[in-house]
Design an enzyme around this catalytic site. Structure first.
Site, PDB file in Angstrom:
ATOM      1  N   LYS A   1       0.770  -1.143  -0.003  1.00 15.02           N
ATOM      2  CA  LYS A   1       0.021  -0.062   0.079  1.00 15.02           C
ATOM      3  C   LYS A   1       0.980   1.171  -0.071  1.00 15.02           C
ATOM      4  O   LYS A   1       1.867   1.213   0.137  1.00 15.02           O
ATOM      5  CB  LYS A   1      -0.813  -0.107   1.255  1.00 15.02           C
ATOM      6  CG  LYS A   1      -1.889  -1.343   1.370  1.00 15.02           C
ATOM      7  CD  LYS A   1      -2.837  -1.174   2.490  1.00 15.02           C
ATOM      8  CE  LYS A   1      -3.918  -2.361   2.427  1.00 15.02           C
ATOM      9  NZ  LYS A   1      -4.882  -2.342   3.561  1.00 15.02           N
TER      10      LYS A   1
ATOM     11  N   TYR B   1     -12.452  -2.561  -3.616  1.00 19.41           N
ATOM     12  CA  TYR B   1     -13.183  -2.749  -2.185  1.00 19.41           C
ATOM     13  C   TYR B   1     -14.416  -2.483  -2.084  1.00 19.41           C
ATOM     14  O   TYR B   1     -15.224  -2.244  -0.980  1.00 19.41           O
ATOM     15  CB  TYR B   1     -12.417  -1.578  -1.119  1.00 19.41           C
ATOM     16  CG  TYR B   1     -10.997  -1.834  -0.549  1.00 19.41           C
ATOM     17  CD1 TYR B   1     -10.882  -3.056  -0.032  1.00 19.41           C
ATOM     18  CD2 TYR B   1     -10.028  -0.790  -0.914  1.00 19.41           C
ATOM     19  CE1 TYR B   1      -9.612  -3.196   0.311  1.00 19.41           C
ATOM     20  CE2 TYR B   1      -8.849  -1.055  -0.291  1.00 19.41           C
ATOM     21  CZ  TYR B   1      -8.699  -2.356   0.305  1.00 19.41           C
ATOM     22  OH  TYR B   1      -7.212  -2.640   0.663  1.00 19.41           O
TER      23      TYR B   1
ATOM     24  N   ASN C   1      -1.934  -0.297   7.218  1.00 17.38           N
ATOM     25  CA  ASN C   1      -1.399  -1.790   7.700  1.00 17.38           C
ATOM     26  C   ASN C   1      -0.587  -2.243   6.440  1.00 17.38           C
ATOM     27  O   ASN C   1      -0.333  -3.302   6.264  1.00 17.38           O
ATOM     28  CB  ASN C   1      -2.444  -2.439   8.036  1.00 17.38           C
ATOM     29  CG  ASN C   1      -3.782  -2.801   7.021  1.00 17.38           C
ATOM     30  OD1 ASN C   1      -3.641  -2.279   5.717  1.00 17.38           O
ATOM     31  ND2 ASN C   1      -4.718  -3.366   7.211  1.00 17.38           N
TER      32      ASN C   1
ATOM     33  N   HIS D   1      -1.993  -5.585   1.342  1.00 19.58           N
ATOM     34  CA  HIS D   1      -3.031  -6.019   1.126  1.00 19.58           C
ATOM     35  C   HIS D   1      -2.930  -7.517   0.471  1.00 19.58           C
ATOM     36  O   HIS D   1      -1.881  -7.656  -0.239  1.00 19.58           O
ATOM     37  CB  HIS D   1      -3.923  -5.236  -0.155  1.00 19.58           C
ATOM     38  CG  HIS D   1      -5.031  -6.156  -0.781  1.00 19.58           C
ATOM     39  ND1 HIS D   1      -6.413  -6.202  -0.005  1.00 19.58           N
ATOM     40  CD2 HIS D   1      -5.180  -6.859  -1.958  1.00 19.58           C
ATOM     41  CE1 HIS D   1      -7.319  -6.937  -0.820  1.00 19.58           C
ATOM     42  NE2 HIS D   1      -6.462  -7.645  -1.945  1.00 19.58           N
TER      43      HIS D   1
ATOM     44  N   GLU E   1      -9.639  -9.895  -8.171  1.00 13.52           N
ATOM     45  CA  GLU E   1      -8.690  -8.766  -7.997  1.00 13.52           C
ATOM     46  C   GLU E   1      -7.444  -8.999  -9.210  1.00 13.52           C
ATOM     47  O   GLU E   1      -7.151  -8.049  -9.770  1.00 13.52           O
ATOM     48  CB  GLU E   1      -8.132  -9.100  -6.522  1.00 13.52           C
ATOM     49  CG  GLU E   1      -9.136  -8.660  -5.527  1.00 13.52           C
ATOM     50  CD  GLU E   1      -8.527  -8.732  -4.113  1.00 13.52           C
ATOM     51  OE1 GLU E   1      -7.648  -9.320  -3.686  1.00 13.52           O
ATOM     52  OE2 GLU E   1      -9.505  -8.628  -3.269  1.00 13.52           O
TER      53      GLU E   1
HETATM   54  P1  DAT Z   1      -7.915  -7.081   5.180  1.00 15.78           P
HETATM   55  O1  DAT Z   1      -7.120  -5.664   4.468  1.00 15.78           O
HETATM   56  O2  DAT Z   1      -7.296  -7.632   6.282  1.00 15.78           O
HETATM   57  O3  DAT Z   1      -8.521  -8.053   4.155  1.00 15.78           O
HETATM   58  P2  DAT Z   1     -10.365  -5.821   5.130  1.00 15.78           P
HETATM   59  O4  DAT Z   1     -10.629  -6.206   3.684  1.00 15.78           O
HETATM   60  O5  DAT Z   1     -11.509  -6.208   6.103  1.00 15.78           O
HETATM   61  O6  DAT Z   1      -9.095  -6.143   5.724  1.00 15.78           O
HETATM   62  O7  DAT Z   1     -10.445  -4.237   5.153  1.00 15.78           O
HETATM   63  C1  DAT Z   1      -9.729  -3.599   4.155  1.00 15.78           C
HETATM   64  C2  DAT Z   1      -8.887  -2.500   4.925  1.00 15.78           C
HETATM   65  O8  DAT Z   1      -9.664  -1.414   5.435  1.00 15.78           O
HETATM   66  C3  DAT Z   1      -7.762  -3.047   5.663  1.00 15.78           C
HETATM   67  O9  DAT Z   1      -6.668  -3.725   5.515  1.00 15.78           O
HETATM   68  C4  DAT Z   1      -7.695  -1.623   6.621  1.00 15.78           C
HETATM   69  C5  DAT Z   1      -8.933  -0.942   6.366  1.00 15.78           C
HETATM   70  N1  DAT Z   1      -9.818  -1.334   7.520  1.00 15.78           N
HETATM   71  C6  DAT Z   1     -10.492  -2.419   7.974  1.00 15.78           C
HETATM   72  N2  DAT Z   1     -11.129  -2.188   9.015  1.00 15.78           N
HETATM   73  C7  DAT Z   1     -11.024  -1.166   9.399  1.00 15.78           C
HETATM   74  C8  DAT Z   1     -11.683  -0.253  10.466  1.00 15.78           C
HETATM   75  N3  DAT Z   1     -12.332  -0.787  11.414  1.00 15.78           N
HETATM   76  N4  DAT Z   1     -11.273   0.988  10.756  1.00 15.78           N
HETATM   77  C9  DAT Z   1     -10.379   1.548   9.614  1.00 15.78           C
HETATM   78  N5  DAT Z   1      -9.808   0.967   8.820  1.00 15.78           N
HETATM   79  C10 DAT Z   1     -10.205  -0.545   8.384  1.00 15.78           C
HETATM   80 MG    MG Z   2      -9.872  -7.653   2.390  1.00 12.30          MG
END
Ligand code: DAT
Ligand code: MG
Length: 149
Positions: free
Chosen positions: A9, A49, A112, A115, A126
């Site tokens: 990212k 997303y 974080n 991805h 994707e």
């Molecule tokens: P991942 O990236 O572990 O697959 P995800 O698909 O649920 O997680 O969410 C995509 C991204 O969105 C994640 O990497 C960071 C952000 N995100 C997820 N939950 C969040 C939250 N509660 N608050 C802020 N950002 C969040």
């Molecule tokens: Mg995800």
């Protein structure tokens, strides 16, 4: 062989973490199939997303992901979707174990660094969204016979 979509990212690019992240996938034995640096549009990130569009963080997430270049990659290997998710750690770095990418390299859920596709089905979607077929290269890594029985 299974494939997954991995992206460093914008925060990972800015913090100079591409080498460290690529190293972990290489050392595990996975094969790099495609790789490009790209600054995505917010629209593209909204498609990527789409399953999160009802969440309160969707807008901010898509803005952040479009705010700078990312390193988009396709990696291949046995059970790679599941194994890569284990290498990433939890979505929240604060809950990620040391030894995982997020557990070692970052702190905030909104920054974080990486991805990774969460299911085989999403990996296919994707990869199709980010890469054209002719961007994915077919070659036989010389260590293959030493990685798989
Ligand atoms: P991942 O990236 O572990 O697959 P995800 O698909 O649920 O997680 O969410 C995509 C991204 O969105 C994640 O990497 C960071 C952000 N995100 C997820 N939950 C969040 C939250 N509660 N608050 C802020 N950002 C969040
Ligand atoms: Mg995800």
């Amino acid at each position: 062989m299974e494939r997954t979509f991995i992206a460093v990212k914008p925060d990972g690019i800015q913090r100079g973490l591409c080498g460290e992240i690529i190293k972990r996938f290489e050392q595990r034995g996975f094969r790099l199939v495609a790789c490009k640096m790209i600054q995505a549009s917010e629209e593209h990130m909204k498609t990527h997303y789409a399953d999160l569009k009802e969440t309160p963080f969707y807008g901010g997430l898509c803005k952040y992901m479009a705010s700078g270049p990312i390193l988009a990659m396709v990696w291949e290997g046995r059970s790679i979707v599941k194994l890569a998710r284990m290498m990433l750690g939890e979505t929240n770095p604060a809950e990620s174990k040391p030894g995982s990418i997020r557990g070692d390299l970052c702190i905030d859920i909104g920054r974080n660094v990486i991805h990774g596709s969460d299911t085989v089905e999403n990996a296919k979607r994707e990869i199709d969204l980010w890469f054209k077929a002719d961007e994915m290269l077919d070659y036989a890594p010389c260590a293959q016979a030493w990685l798989y029985e």
